[in-house]
Design a protein around this motif. Structure first.
Motif, PDB file in Angstrom:
ATOM      1  N   LEU A 102       0.678  -1.291  -0.046  1.00 49.38           N
ATOM      2  CA  LEU A 102      -0.036  -0.059   0.299  1.00 49.38           C
ATOM      3  C   LEU A 102       0.747   1.215   0.026  1.00 49.38           C
ATOM      4  CD1 LEU A 102      -2.882   1.360   0.482  1.00 49.38           C
ATOM      5  CD2 LEU A 102      -2.670   0.904   2.847  1.00 49.38           C
ATOM      6  N   ILE A 103       1.795   1.312   0.952  1.00 53.16           N
ATOM      7  CA  ILE A 103       2.860   2.426   0.922  1.00 53.16           C
ATOM      8  C   ILE A 103       3.580   2.719  -0.279  1.00 53.16           C
ATOM      9  CG2 ILE A 103       4.932   3.316   2.232  1.00 53.16           C
ATOM     10  CD1 ILE A 103       3.767   1.565   4.790  1.00 53.16           C
ATOM     11  N   CYS A 104       4.074   1.469  -1.158  1.00 54.81           N
ATOM     12  CA  CYS A 104       4.863   1.565  -2.283  1.00 54.81           C
ATOM     13  C   CYS A 104       4.033   1.775  -3.291  1.00 54.81           C
ATOM     14  CB  CYS A 104       5.288   0.190  -2.562  1.00 54.81           C
ATOM     15  SG  CYS A 104       6.809  -0.194  -1.370  1.00 54.81           S
ATOM     16  N   ALA A 105       2.695   1.805  -3.379  1.00 52.03           N
ATOM     17  CA  ALA A 105       1.623   2.236  -4.296  1.00 52.03           C
ATOM     18  C   ALA A 105       1.610   3.724  -4.468  1.00 52.03           C
ATOM     19  CB  ALA A 105       0.332   1.360  -4.317  1.00 52.03           C
ATOM     20  N   ILE A 106       1.511   4.349  -3.262  1.00 43.45           N
ATOM     21  CA  ILE A 106       1.610   5.758  -3.100  1.00 43.45           C
ATOM     22  C   ILE A 106       2.882   6.283  -3.787  1.00 43.45           C
ATOM     23  CG2 ILE A 106       1.287   7.786  -1.506  1.00 43.45           C
ATOM     24  CD1 ILE A 106      -0.232   6.105   0.323  1.00 43.45           C
ATOM     25  N   TYR A 107       4.038   5.924  -3.211  1.00 48.14           N
ATOM     26  CA  TYR A 107       5.214   6.393  -3.836  1.00 48.14           C
ATOM     27  C   TYR A 107       5.261   6.019  -5.482  1.00 48.14           C
ATOM     28  CZ  TYR A 107      10.298   6.451  -4.383  1.00 48.14           C
ATOM     29  OH  TYR A 107      11.646   6.734  -4.934  1.00 48.14           O
ATOM     30  N   ASP A 108       4.819   4.949  -5.743  1.00 42.06           N
ATOM     31  CA  ASP A 108       4.936   4.678  -7.368  1.00 42.06           C
ATOM     32  C   ASP A 108       4.080   5.807  -8.267  1.00 42.06           C
ATOM     33  OD1 ASP A 108       5.450   3.033  -9.732  1.00 42.06           O
ATOM     34  OD2 ASP A 108       3.262   2.646  -9.769  1.00 42.06           O
ATOM     35  N   GLY A 301      -4.870  -5.547 -15.193  1.00 38.48           N
ATOM     36  CA  GLY A 301      -5.106  -3.816 -15.900  1.00 38.48           C
ATOM     37  C   GLY A 301      -6.546  -3.681 -15.835  1.00 38.48           C
ATOM     38  N   GLU A 302      -7.528  -4.506 -15.365  1.00 40.73           N
ATOM     39  CA  GLU A 302      -8.867  -4.235 -15.198  1.00 40.73           C
ATOM     40  C   GLU A 302      -9.083  -2.951 -14.373  1.00 40.73           C
ATOM     41  OE1 GLU A 302     -11.531  -7.426 -14.932  1.00 40.73           O
ATOM     42  OE2 GLU A 302     -10.292  -8.812 -16.232  1.00 40.73           O
ATOM     43  N   LEU A 303      -8.353  -2.988 -13.084  1.00 41.03           N
ATOM     44  CA  LEU A 303      -8.528  -1.953 -12.384  1.00 41.03           C
ATOM     45  C   LEU A 303      -7.130  -1.102 -12.441  1.00 41.03           C
ATOM     46  CD1 LEU A 303      -9.617  -3.511  -8.954  1.00 41.03           C
ATOM     47  CD2 LEU A 303     -11.001  -2.453 -10.733  1.00 41.03           C
ATOM     48  N   CYS A 304      -7.488   0.252 -12.334  1.00 42.02           N
ATOM     49  CA  CYS A 304      -6.281   1.102 -12.570  1.00 42.02           C
ATOM     50  C   CYS A 304      -5.404   0.801 -11.532  1.00 42.02           C
ATOM     51  CB  CYS A 304      -6.708   2.717 -12.620  1.00 42.02           C
ATOM     52  SG  CYS A 304      -7.435   3.044 -11.057  1.00 42.02           S
ATOM     53  N   ALA A 305      -4.065   1.230 -11.726  1.00 34.92           N
ATOM     54  CA  ALA A 305      -2.946   1.193 -10.627  1.00 34.92           C
ATOM     55  C   ALA A 305      -3.412   1.828  -9.473  1.00 34.92           C
ATOM     56  CB  ALA A 305      -1.673   1.452 -11.261  1.00 34.92           C
ATOM     57  N   ALA A 306      -3.266   1.276  -8.341  1.00 32.99           N
ATOM     58  CA  ALA A 306      -3.479   1.911  -7.010  1.00 32.99           C
ATOM     59  C   ALA A 306      -4.845   2.467  -7.120  1.00 32.99           C
ATOM     60  CB  ALA A 306      -2.673   3.324  -6.797  1.00 32.99           C
ATOM     61  N   HIS A 307      -5.668   1.445  -7.375  1.00 34.20           N
ATOM     62  CA  HIS A 307      -7.108   1.508  -7.490  1.00 34.20           C
ATOM     63  C   HIS A 307      -7.570   1.774  -5.959  1.00 34.20           C
ATOM     64  CE1 HIS A 307     -11.495   0.620  -8.115  1.00 34.20           C
ATOM     65  NE2 HIS A 307     -11.356  -0.113  -7.073  1.00 34.20           N
ATOM     66  N   GLY A 308      -8.273   2.750  -5.781  1.00 32.32           N
ATOM     67  CA  GLY A 308      -8.883   3.249  -4.417  1.00 32.32           C
ATOM     68  C   GLY A 308      -7.983   3.895  -3.610  1.00 32.32           C
ATOM     69  N   ILE A 309      -6.673   3.814  -3.779  1.00 31.61           N
ATOM     70  CA  ILE A 309      -5.719   4.383  -2.826  1.00 31.61           C
ATOM     71  C   ILE A 309      -5.533   6.115  -3.021  1.00 31.61           C
ATOM     72  CG2 ILE A 309      -3.033   4.618  -2.242  1.00 31.61           C
ATOM     73  CD1 ILE A 309      -3.254   1.694  -3.070  1.00 31.61           C
TER      74      ILE A 309
ATOM     75  N   PRO B 129      17.409   7.339 -21.089  1.00 32.09           N
ATOM     76  CA  PRO B 129      16.552   6.137 -21.117  1.00 32.09           C
ATOM     77  C   PRO B 129      15.606   6.062 -20.075  1.00 32.09           C
ATOM     78  CG  PRO B 129      18.529   5.609 -19.975  1.00 32.09           C
ATOM     79  CD  PRO B 129      18.703   7.009 -20.411  1.00 32.09           C
ATOM     80  N   HIS B 130      14.403   5.569 -20.128  1.00 29.37           N
ATOM     81  CA  HIS B 130      13.443   5.412 -19.216  1.00 29.37           C
ATOM     82  C   HIS B 130      13.893   4.434 -17.923  1.00 29.37           C
ATOM     83  CE1 HIS B 130      10.124   7.379 -20.814  1.00 29.37           C
ATOM     84  NE2 HIS B 130      10.233   6.614 -22.104  1.00 29.37           N
ATOM     85  N   ASP B 131      14.012   5.129 -16.826  1.00 28.71           N
ATOM     86  CA  ASP B 131      14.236   4.077 -15.597  1.00 28.71           C
ATOM     87  C   ASP B 131      13.017   4.058 -14.581  1.00 28.71           C
ATOM     88  OD1 ASP B 131      14.288   6.715 -14.834  1.00 28.71           O
ATOM     89  OD2 ASP B 131      16.203   7.004 -14.092  1.00 28.71           O
ATOM     90  N   GLY B 132      13.401   3.107 -13.808  1.00 31.06           N
ATOM     91  CA  GLY B 132      12.376   2.913 -12.708  1.00 31.06           C
ATOM     92  C   GLY B 132      11.035   2.184 -13.265  1.00 31.06           C
ATOM     93  N   MET B 133      11.251   1.588 -14.523  1.00 27.57           N
ATOM     94  CA  MET B 133       9.790   0.909 -15.035  1.00 27.57           C
ATOM     95  C   MET B 133       9.416   0.043 -14.112  1.00 27.57           C
ATOM     96  SD  MET B 133       9.266   2.149 -18.203  1.00 27.57           S
ATOM     97  CE  MET B 133       8.899   1.060 -19.395  1.00 27.57           C
ATOM     98  N   THR B 134       8.150  -0.434 -13.973  1.00 25.37           N
ATOM     99  CA  THR B 134       7.457  -1.486 -12.985  1.00 25.37           C
ATOM    100  C   THR B 134       7.367  -2.560 -14.173  1.00 25.37           C
ATOM    101  OG1 THR B 134       5.352  -0.497 -13.451  1.00 25.37           O
ATOM    102  CG2 THR B 134       6.664   0.284 -11.503  1.00 25.37           C
ATOM    103  N   ILE B 135       7.132  -3.763 -13.363  1.00 22.14           N
ATOM    104  CA  ILE B 135       6.457  -5.098 -13.899  1.00 22.14           C
ATOM    105  C   ILE B 135       5.246  -4.610 -14.715  1.00 22.14           C
ATOM    106  CG2 ILE B 135       6.064  -7.593 -13.654  1.00 22.14           C
ATOM    107  CD1 ILE B 135       8.233  -7.225 -11.485  1.00 22.14           C
TER     108      ILE B 135
END
Lengths: 350, 280
Positions: A102-108, A301-309, B129-135
């Motif tokens: 959850l924390i990493c998703a906010i950062y991302d 991919g049906e729900l967007c990244a960090a859905h609901g966050i 280049p792009h960096d930090g790309m996620t899976i």
């Protein structure tokens, strides 16, 4: 000439990873251990390869230690609070329920731009956030995203985000998001004496209880997952760790797993019924009891990244006044100073 | 006479040394009008003269190694105001900054340089280049990988894997805490290799918000610590490693230089330095 190093050392003296290849704390893979490889300080050569720093020219100049960027311990948070206030988000959940994710998703999301109407204004824990984000990155060599587990020995740590909510000139909010091994919270709901050590519960401006969507989606785990949340909430209330001023948020994580199931409607009905029971039994004893659902990273991919966050973060950075009903305070009024309270906005604390 | 020490921040290959070479030629040659002009040719300019040679020949300017780090000084005056100043710039290796982030320490001299009078020139390159790309970003491609039984080459986490924008934010965050002096600093973000963006209709500030959004957010939300301006700079004028080099060699060297910023109708490489200097 530089000699490439292989990072097989650990800063914990009792760890024999260099000899056995196994982490004394059971981290697998080894890179998820926060102590692994720390003795070997990495530098870079022209090709971006890791070199031994010792090979770099020594200037003889005095070197000044800079902030480490790792998650903050309690003392470091205290030091921060002497500089400025912070909102504490205490995240409680069983092992693998998605606390760190959850924390990493906010950062991302902030790495990609403004998120939830908020702008990133800094973080004291960028190294920690990067380390925890690694298994979700292509650089890790993985084909499926993951998050390293928080180990018991790490104790209580906080990730920090400074955020401006609503634009450049908006006021700044500093969030401290707690991170502790889920095993400790499992123990605490079975043994209330442990609760005294969990300082993050009483300190919480928002107490977040994670309901693991992966377990909810599994018939064999379903009831246990619900009970873990209910029992935690009850234990915290009964021990007096939370009460009339507490804002509790029950968050169902990994909802993408639930939404893909054929029996989705039955599970959602069960969840709704569970929520109604929590409200009936506990809402009156709290300032707020709310329910949320999130999916940090839906692989389909049906729900967007960090859905609901986004909604959750927007709530966390919204200041709340603490209102304690006057009836709760009346027995405490003994002196003229106490009576001053009656002449203010009816017991409304700023 | 004011002595201003403008600090330079930038990771390897971000265009720091090439900028200094172009600036040195511009001030020396007097081929095109500039807001800042050379006042006196005094002091040790050996490093500047070395790097400018390659620049004039339209060759890649040699990168600064940690062992070759120097500080250069240029005596200038501003044409309009007549204000005289000695500008000093440390030509630090990009590896020095990576080392600082990996070891979480820096020389005392680095701190002293930021505590003096002057602003910050922060270099990034448009050729990155792009960096930090996620899976998840590459999920459709990776699904094919998995089906074919292939795997990816990966590595355990290390500071060298931290995305560029995060490293730059961290370097700026260091300045907001002791032992650095807590004060407001002017920062110019110089996006090098801006010739790659010609015809894109993208302003340097828009580019920064799109390509390095964390850094952009950080700069705009920390106006109490940093007052920033963003410039697109092409110090070489184009790609000196390809066919374009022949065309560049035919041009008057100073006219190869391009600098796009908030000031309208100007291509003056000294604009960012004038703005950094004007608060002193």
């Amino acid at each position: 000439m530089s000699v490439p190093i292989v990072q097989v050392r650990c800063s914990k003296s009792e760890c024999e990873v260099a000899l056995t290849g196994s982490c004394v704390e059971g981290h697998d893979p080894l890179g998820s251990c926060p102590f692994f490889g720390i003795e070997a300080v990495a530098g870079f050569d022209d090709n971006g390869d890791i070199d031994v720093i010792d090979d770099l020219p020594q200037t003889g100049d005095e070197r000044i230690v800079l902030p480490q960027g790792e998650p903050l311990n309690v003392e470091e948070v205290d030091q921060f609070l002497r500089w400025r206030g912070a909102t504490f988000i205490t995240i409680i959940g069983e092992r693998d329920s998605g606390k760190t994710t959850l924390i990493c998703a906010i950062y991302d999301r902030f790495l990609r731009g403004p998120f939830a109407g908020c702008l990133f204004a800094g973080s004291r824990t960028l190294v920690g956030l990067e380390r925890r984000s690694h298994y979700a990155r292509i650089d890790s060599g993985r084909l499926h995203p993951d998050t390293p587990r928080t180990s018991i020995s790490e104790g209580l740590r906080f990730f920090h985000f400074a955020i401006r909510n609503g634009g450049i000139d908006a006021s700044r909010s500093d969030l401290m998001l707690s991170d502790r091994a889920g095993e400790i919270y499992s123990l605490a709901r079975s043994n209330s004496s442990i609760l005294d050590d969990l300082v993050e519960i009483e300190k919480a401006d928002r107490l977040v209880l994670l309901l693991d969507g992966a377990r909810i989606a599994e018939p064999v785990e379903h009831a246990g997952a619900l009970q873990a949340v209910r029992q935690s909430l009850r234990a915290f209330i009964d021990a007096g760790k939370i009460g009339k001023a507490s804002r509790v948020q029950v968050i169902t994580t990994k909802v993408d797993l639930i939404k893909r199931l054929a029996e989705r409607s039955a599970i959602e009905e069960s969840l709704l019924s569970f929520q109604h029971r929590l409200v009936a039994d506990f809402a009156e004893q709290l300032a707020e009891l709310s329910f949320w659902e999130v999916a940090a990273r839906d692989p389909s991919g049906e729900l967007c990244a960090a859905h609901g966050i986004d909604e959750l973060l927007a709530d966390w950075v919204t200041p709340r006044s603490y209102f304690i009903p006057l009836a709760e305070l009346t027995p405490l009024i003994k002196s003229e100073f106490d009576r001053l309270l009656l002449r203010t906005r009816m017991g409304s604390f700023p | 006479m004011t002595t201003l020490h403008h600090c330079i921040i930038g990771l390897p290959r971000s265009g720091k040394t090439t900028f200094l070479a172009a600036l040195w030629h511009l001030l020396n040659a007097g081929e095109v009008p500039t807001k800042l002009v050379l006042d006196k040719l005094i002091g040790d300019h050996q490093h500047l003269n070395t790097i400018v040679e390659a620049w004039r020949r339209c060759e890649e300017v040699p990168r600064t190694s940690i062992a070759a780090e120097v500080s250069v000084s240029i005596h200038v005056h501003e044409l309009v105001t007549g204000h005289r100043a000695i500008l000093t710039f440390p030509d630090l290796s990009g590896e020095s900054f990576e080392r600082q982030l990996a070891t979480r320490c820096c020389p005392a001299a680095y701190i002293e340089s930021f505590n003096g009078c002057g602003g910050i020139m922060l270099f990034v390159t448009a050729d990155r280049p792009h960096d930090g790309m996620t899976i998840l970003d590459l999920a459709p491609i990776l699904n094919g990988f998995e089906e074919s039984g292939r795997s990816l080459r990966g590595s355990e986490w290390g500071p060298q894997l931290v995305p560029e924008q995060v490293q730059l934010v961290e370097l700026l965050q260091f300045l907001q805490q002791p032992p650095f002096e807590i004060r407001k600093r002017r920062v110019v973000v110089l996006v090098s290799a801006w010739d790659l963006m010609v015809g894109s209709q993208c302003a340097p500030a828009q580019w920064l918000a799109r390509e390095l959004p964390l850094l952009h957010q950080f700069l705009v939300t920390n106006s109490d610590s940093f007052e920033s301006r963003i410039y697109g700079v092409s110090a070489q004028g184009g790609d000196v490693t390809g066919e374009q080099r022949k065309d560049l060699l035919r041009m008057t060297p100073s006219e190869r230089i391009c600098c796009i910023g908030p000031e309208p109708h100007t291509d003056d490489l000294t604009d960012p330095i004038v703005w950094l200097s004007e608060e002193y």
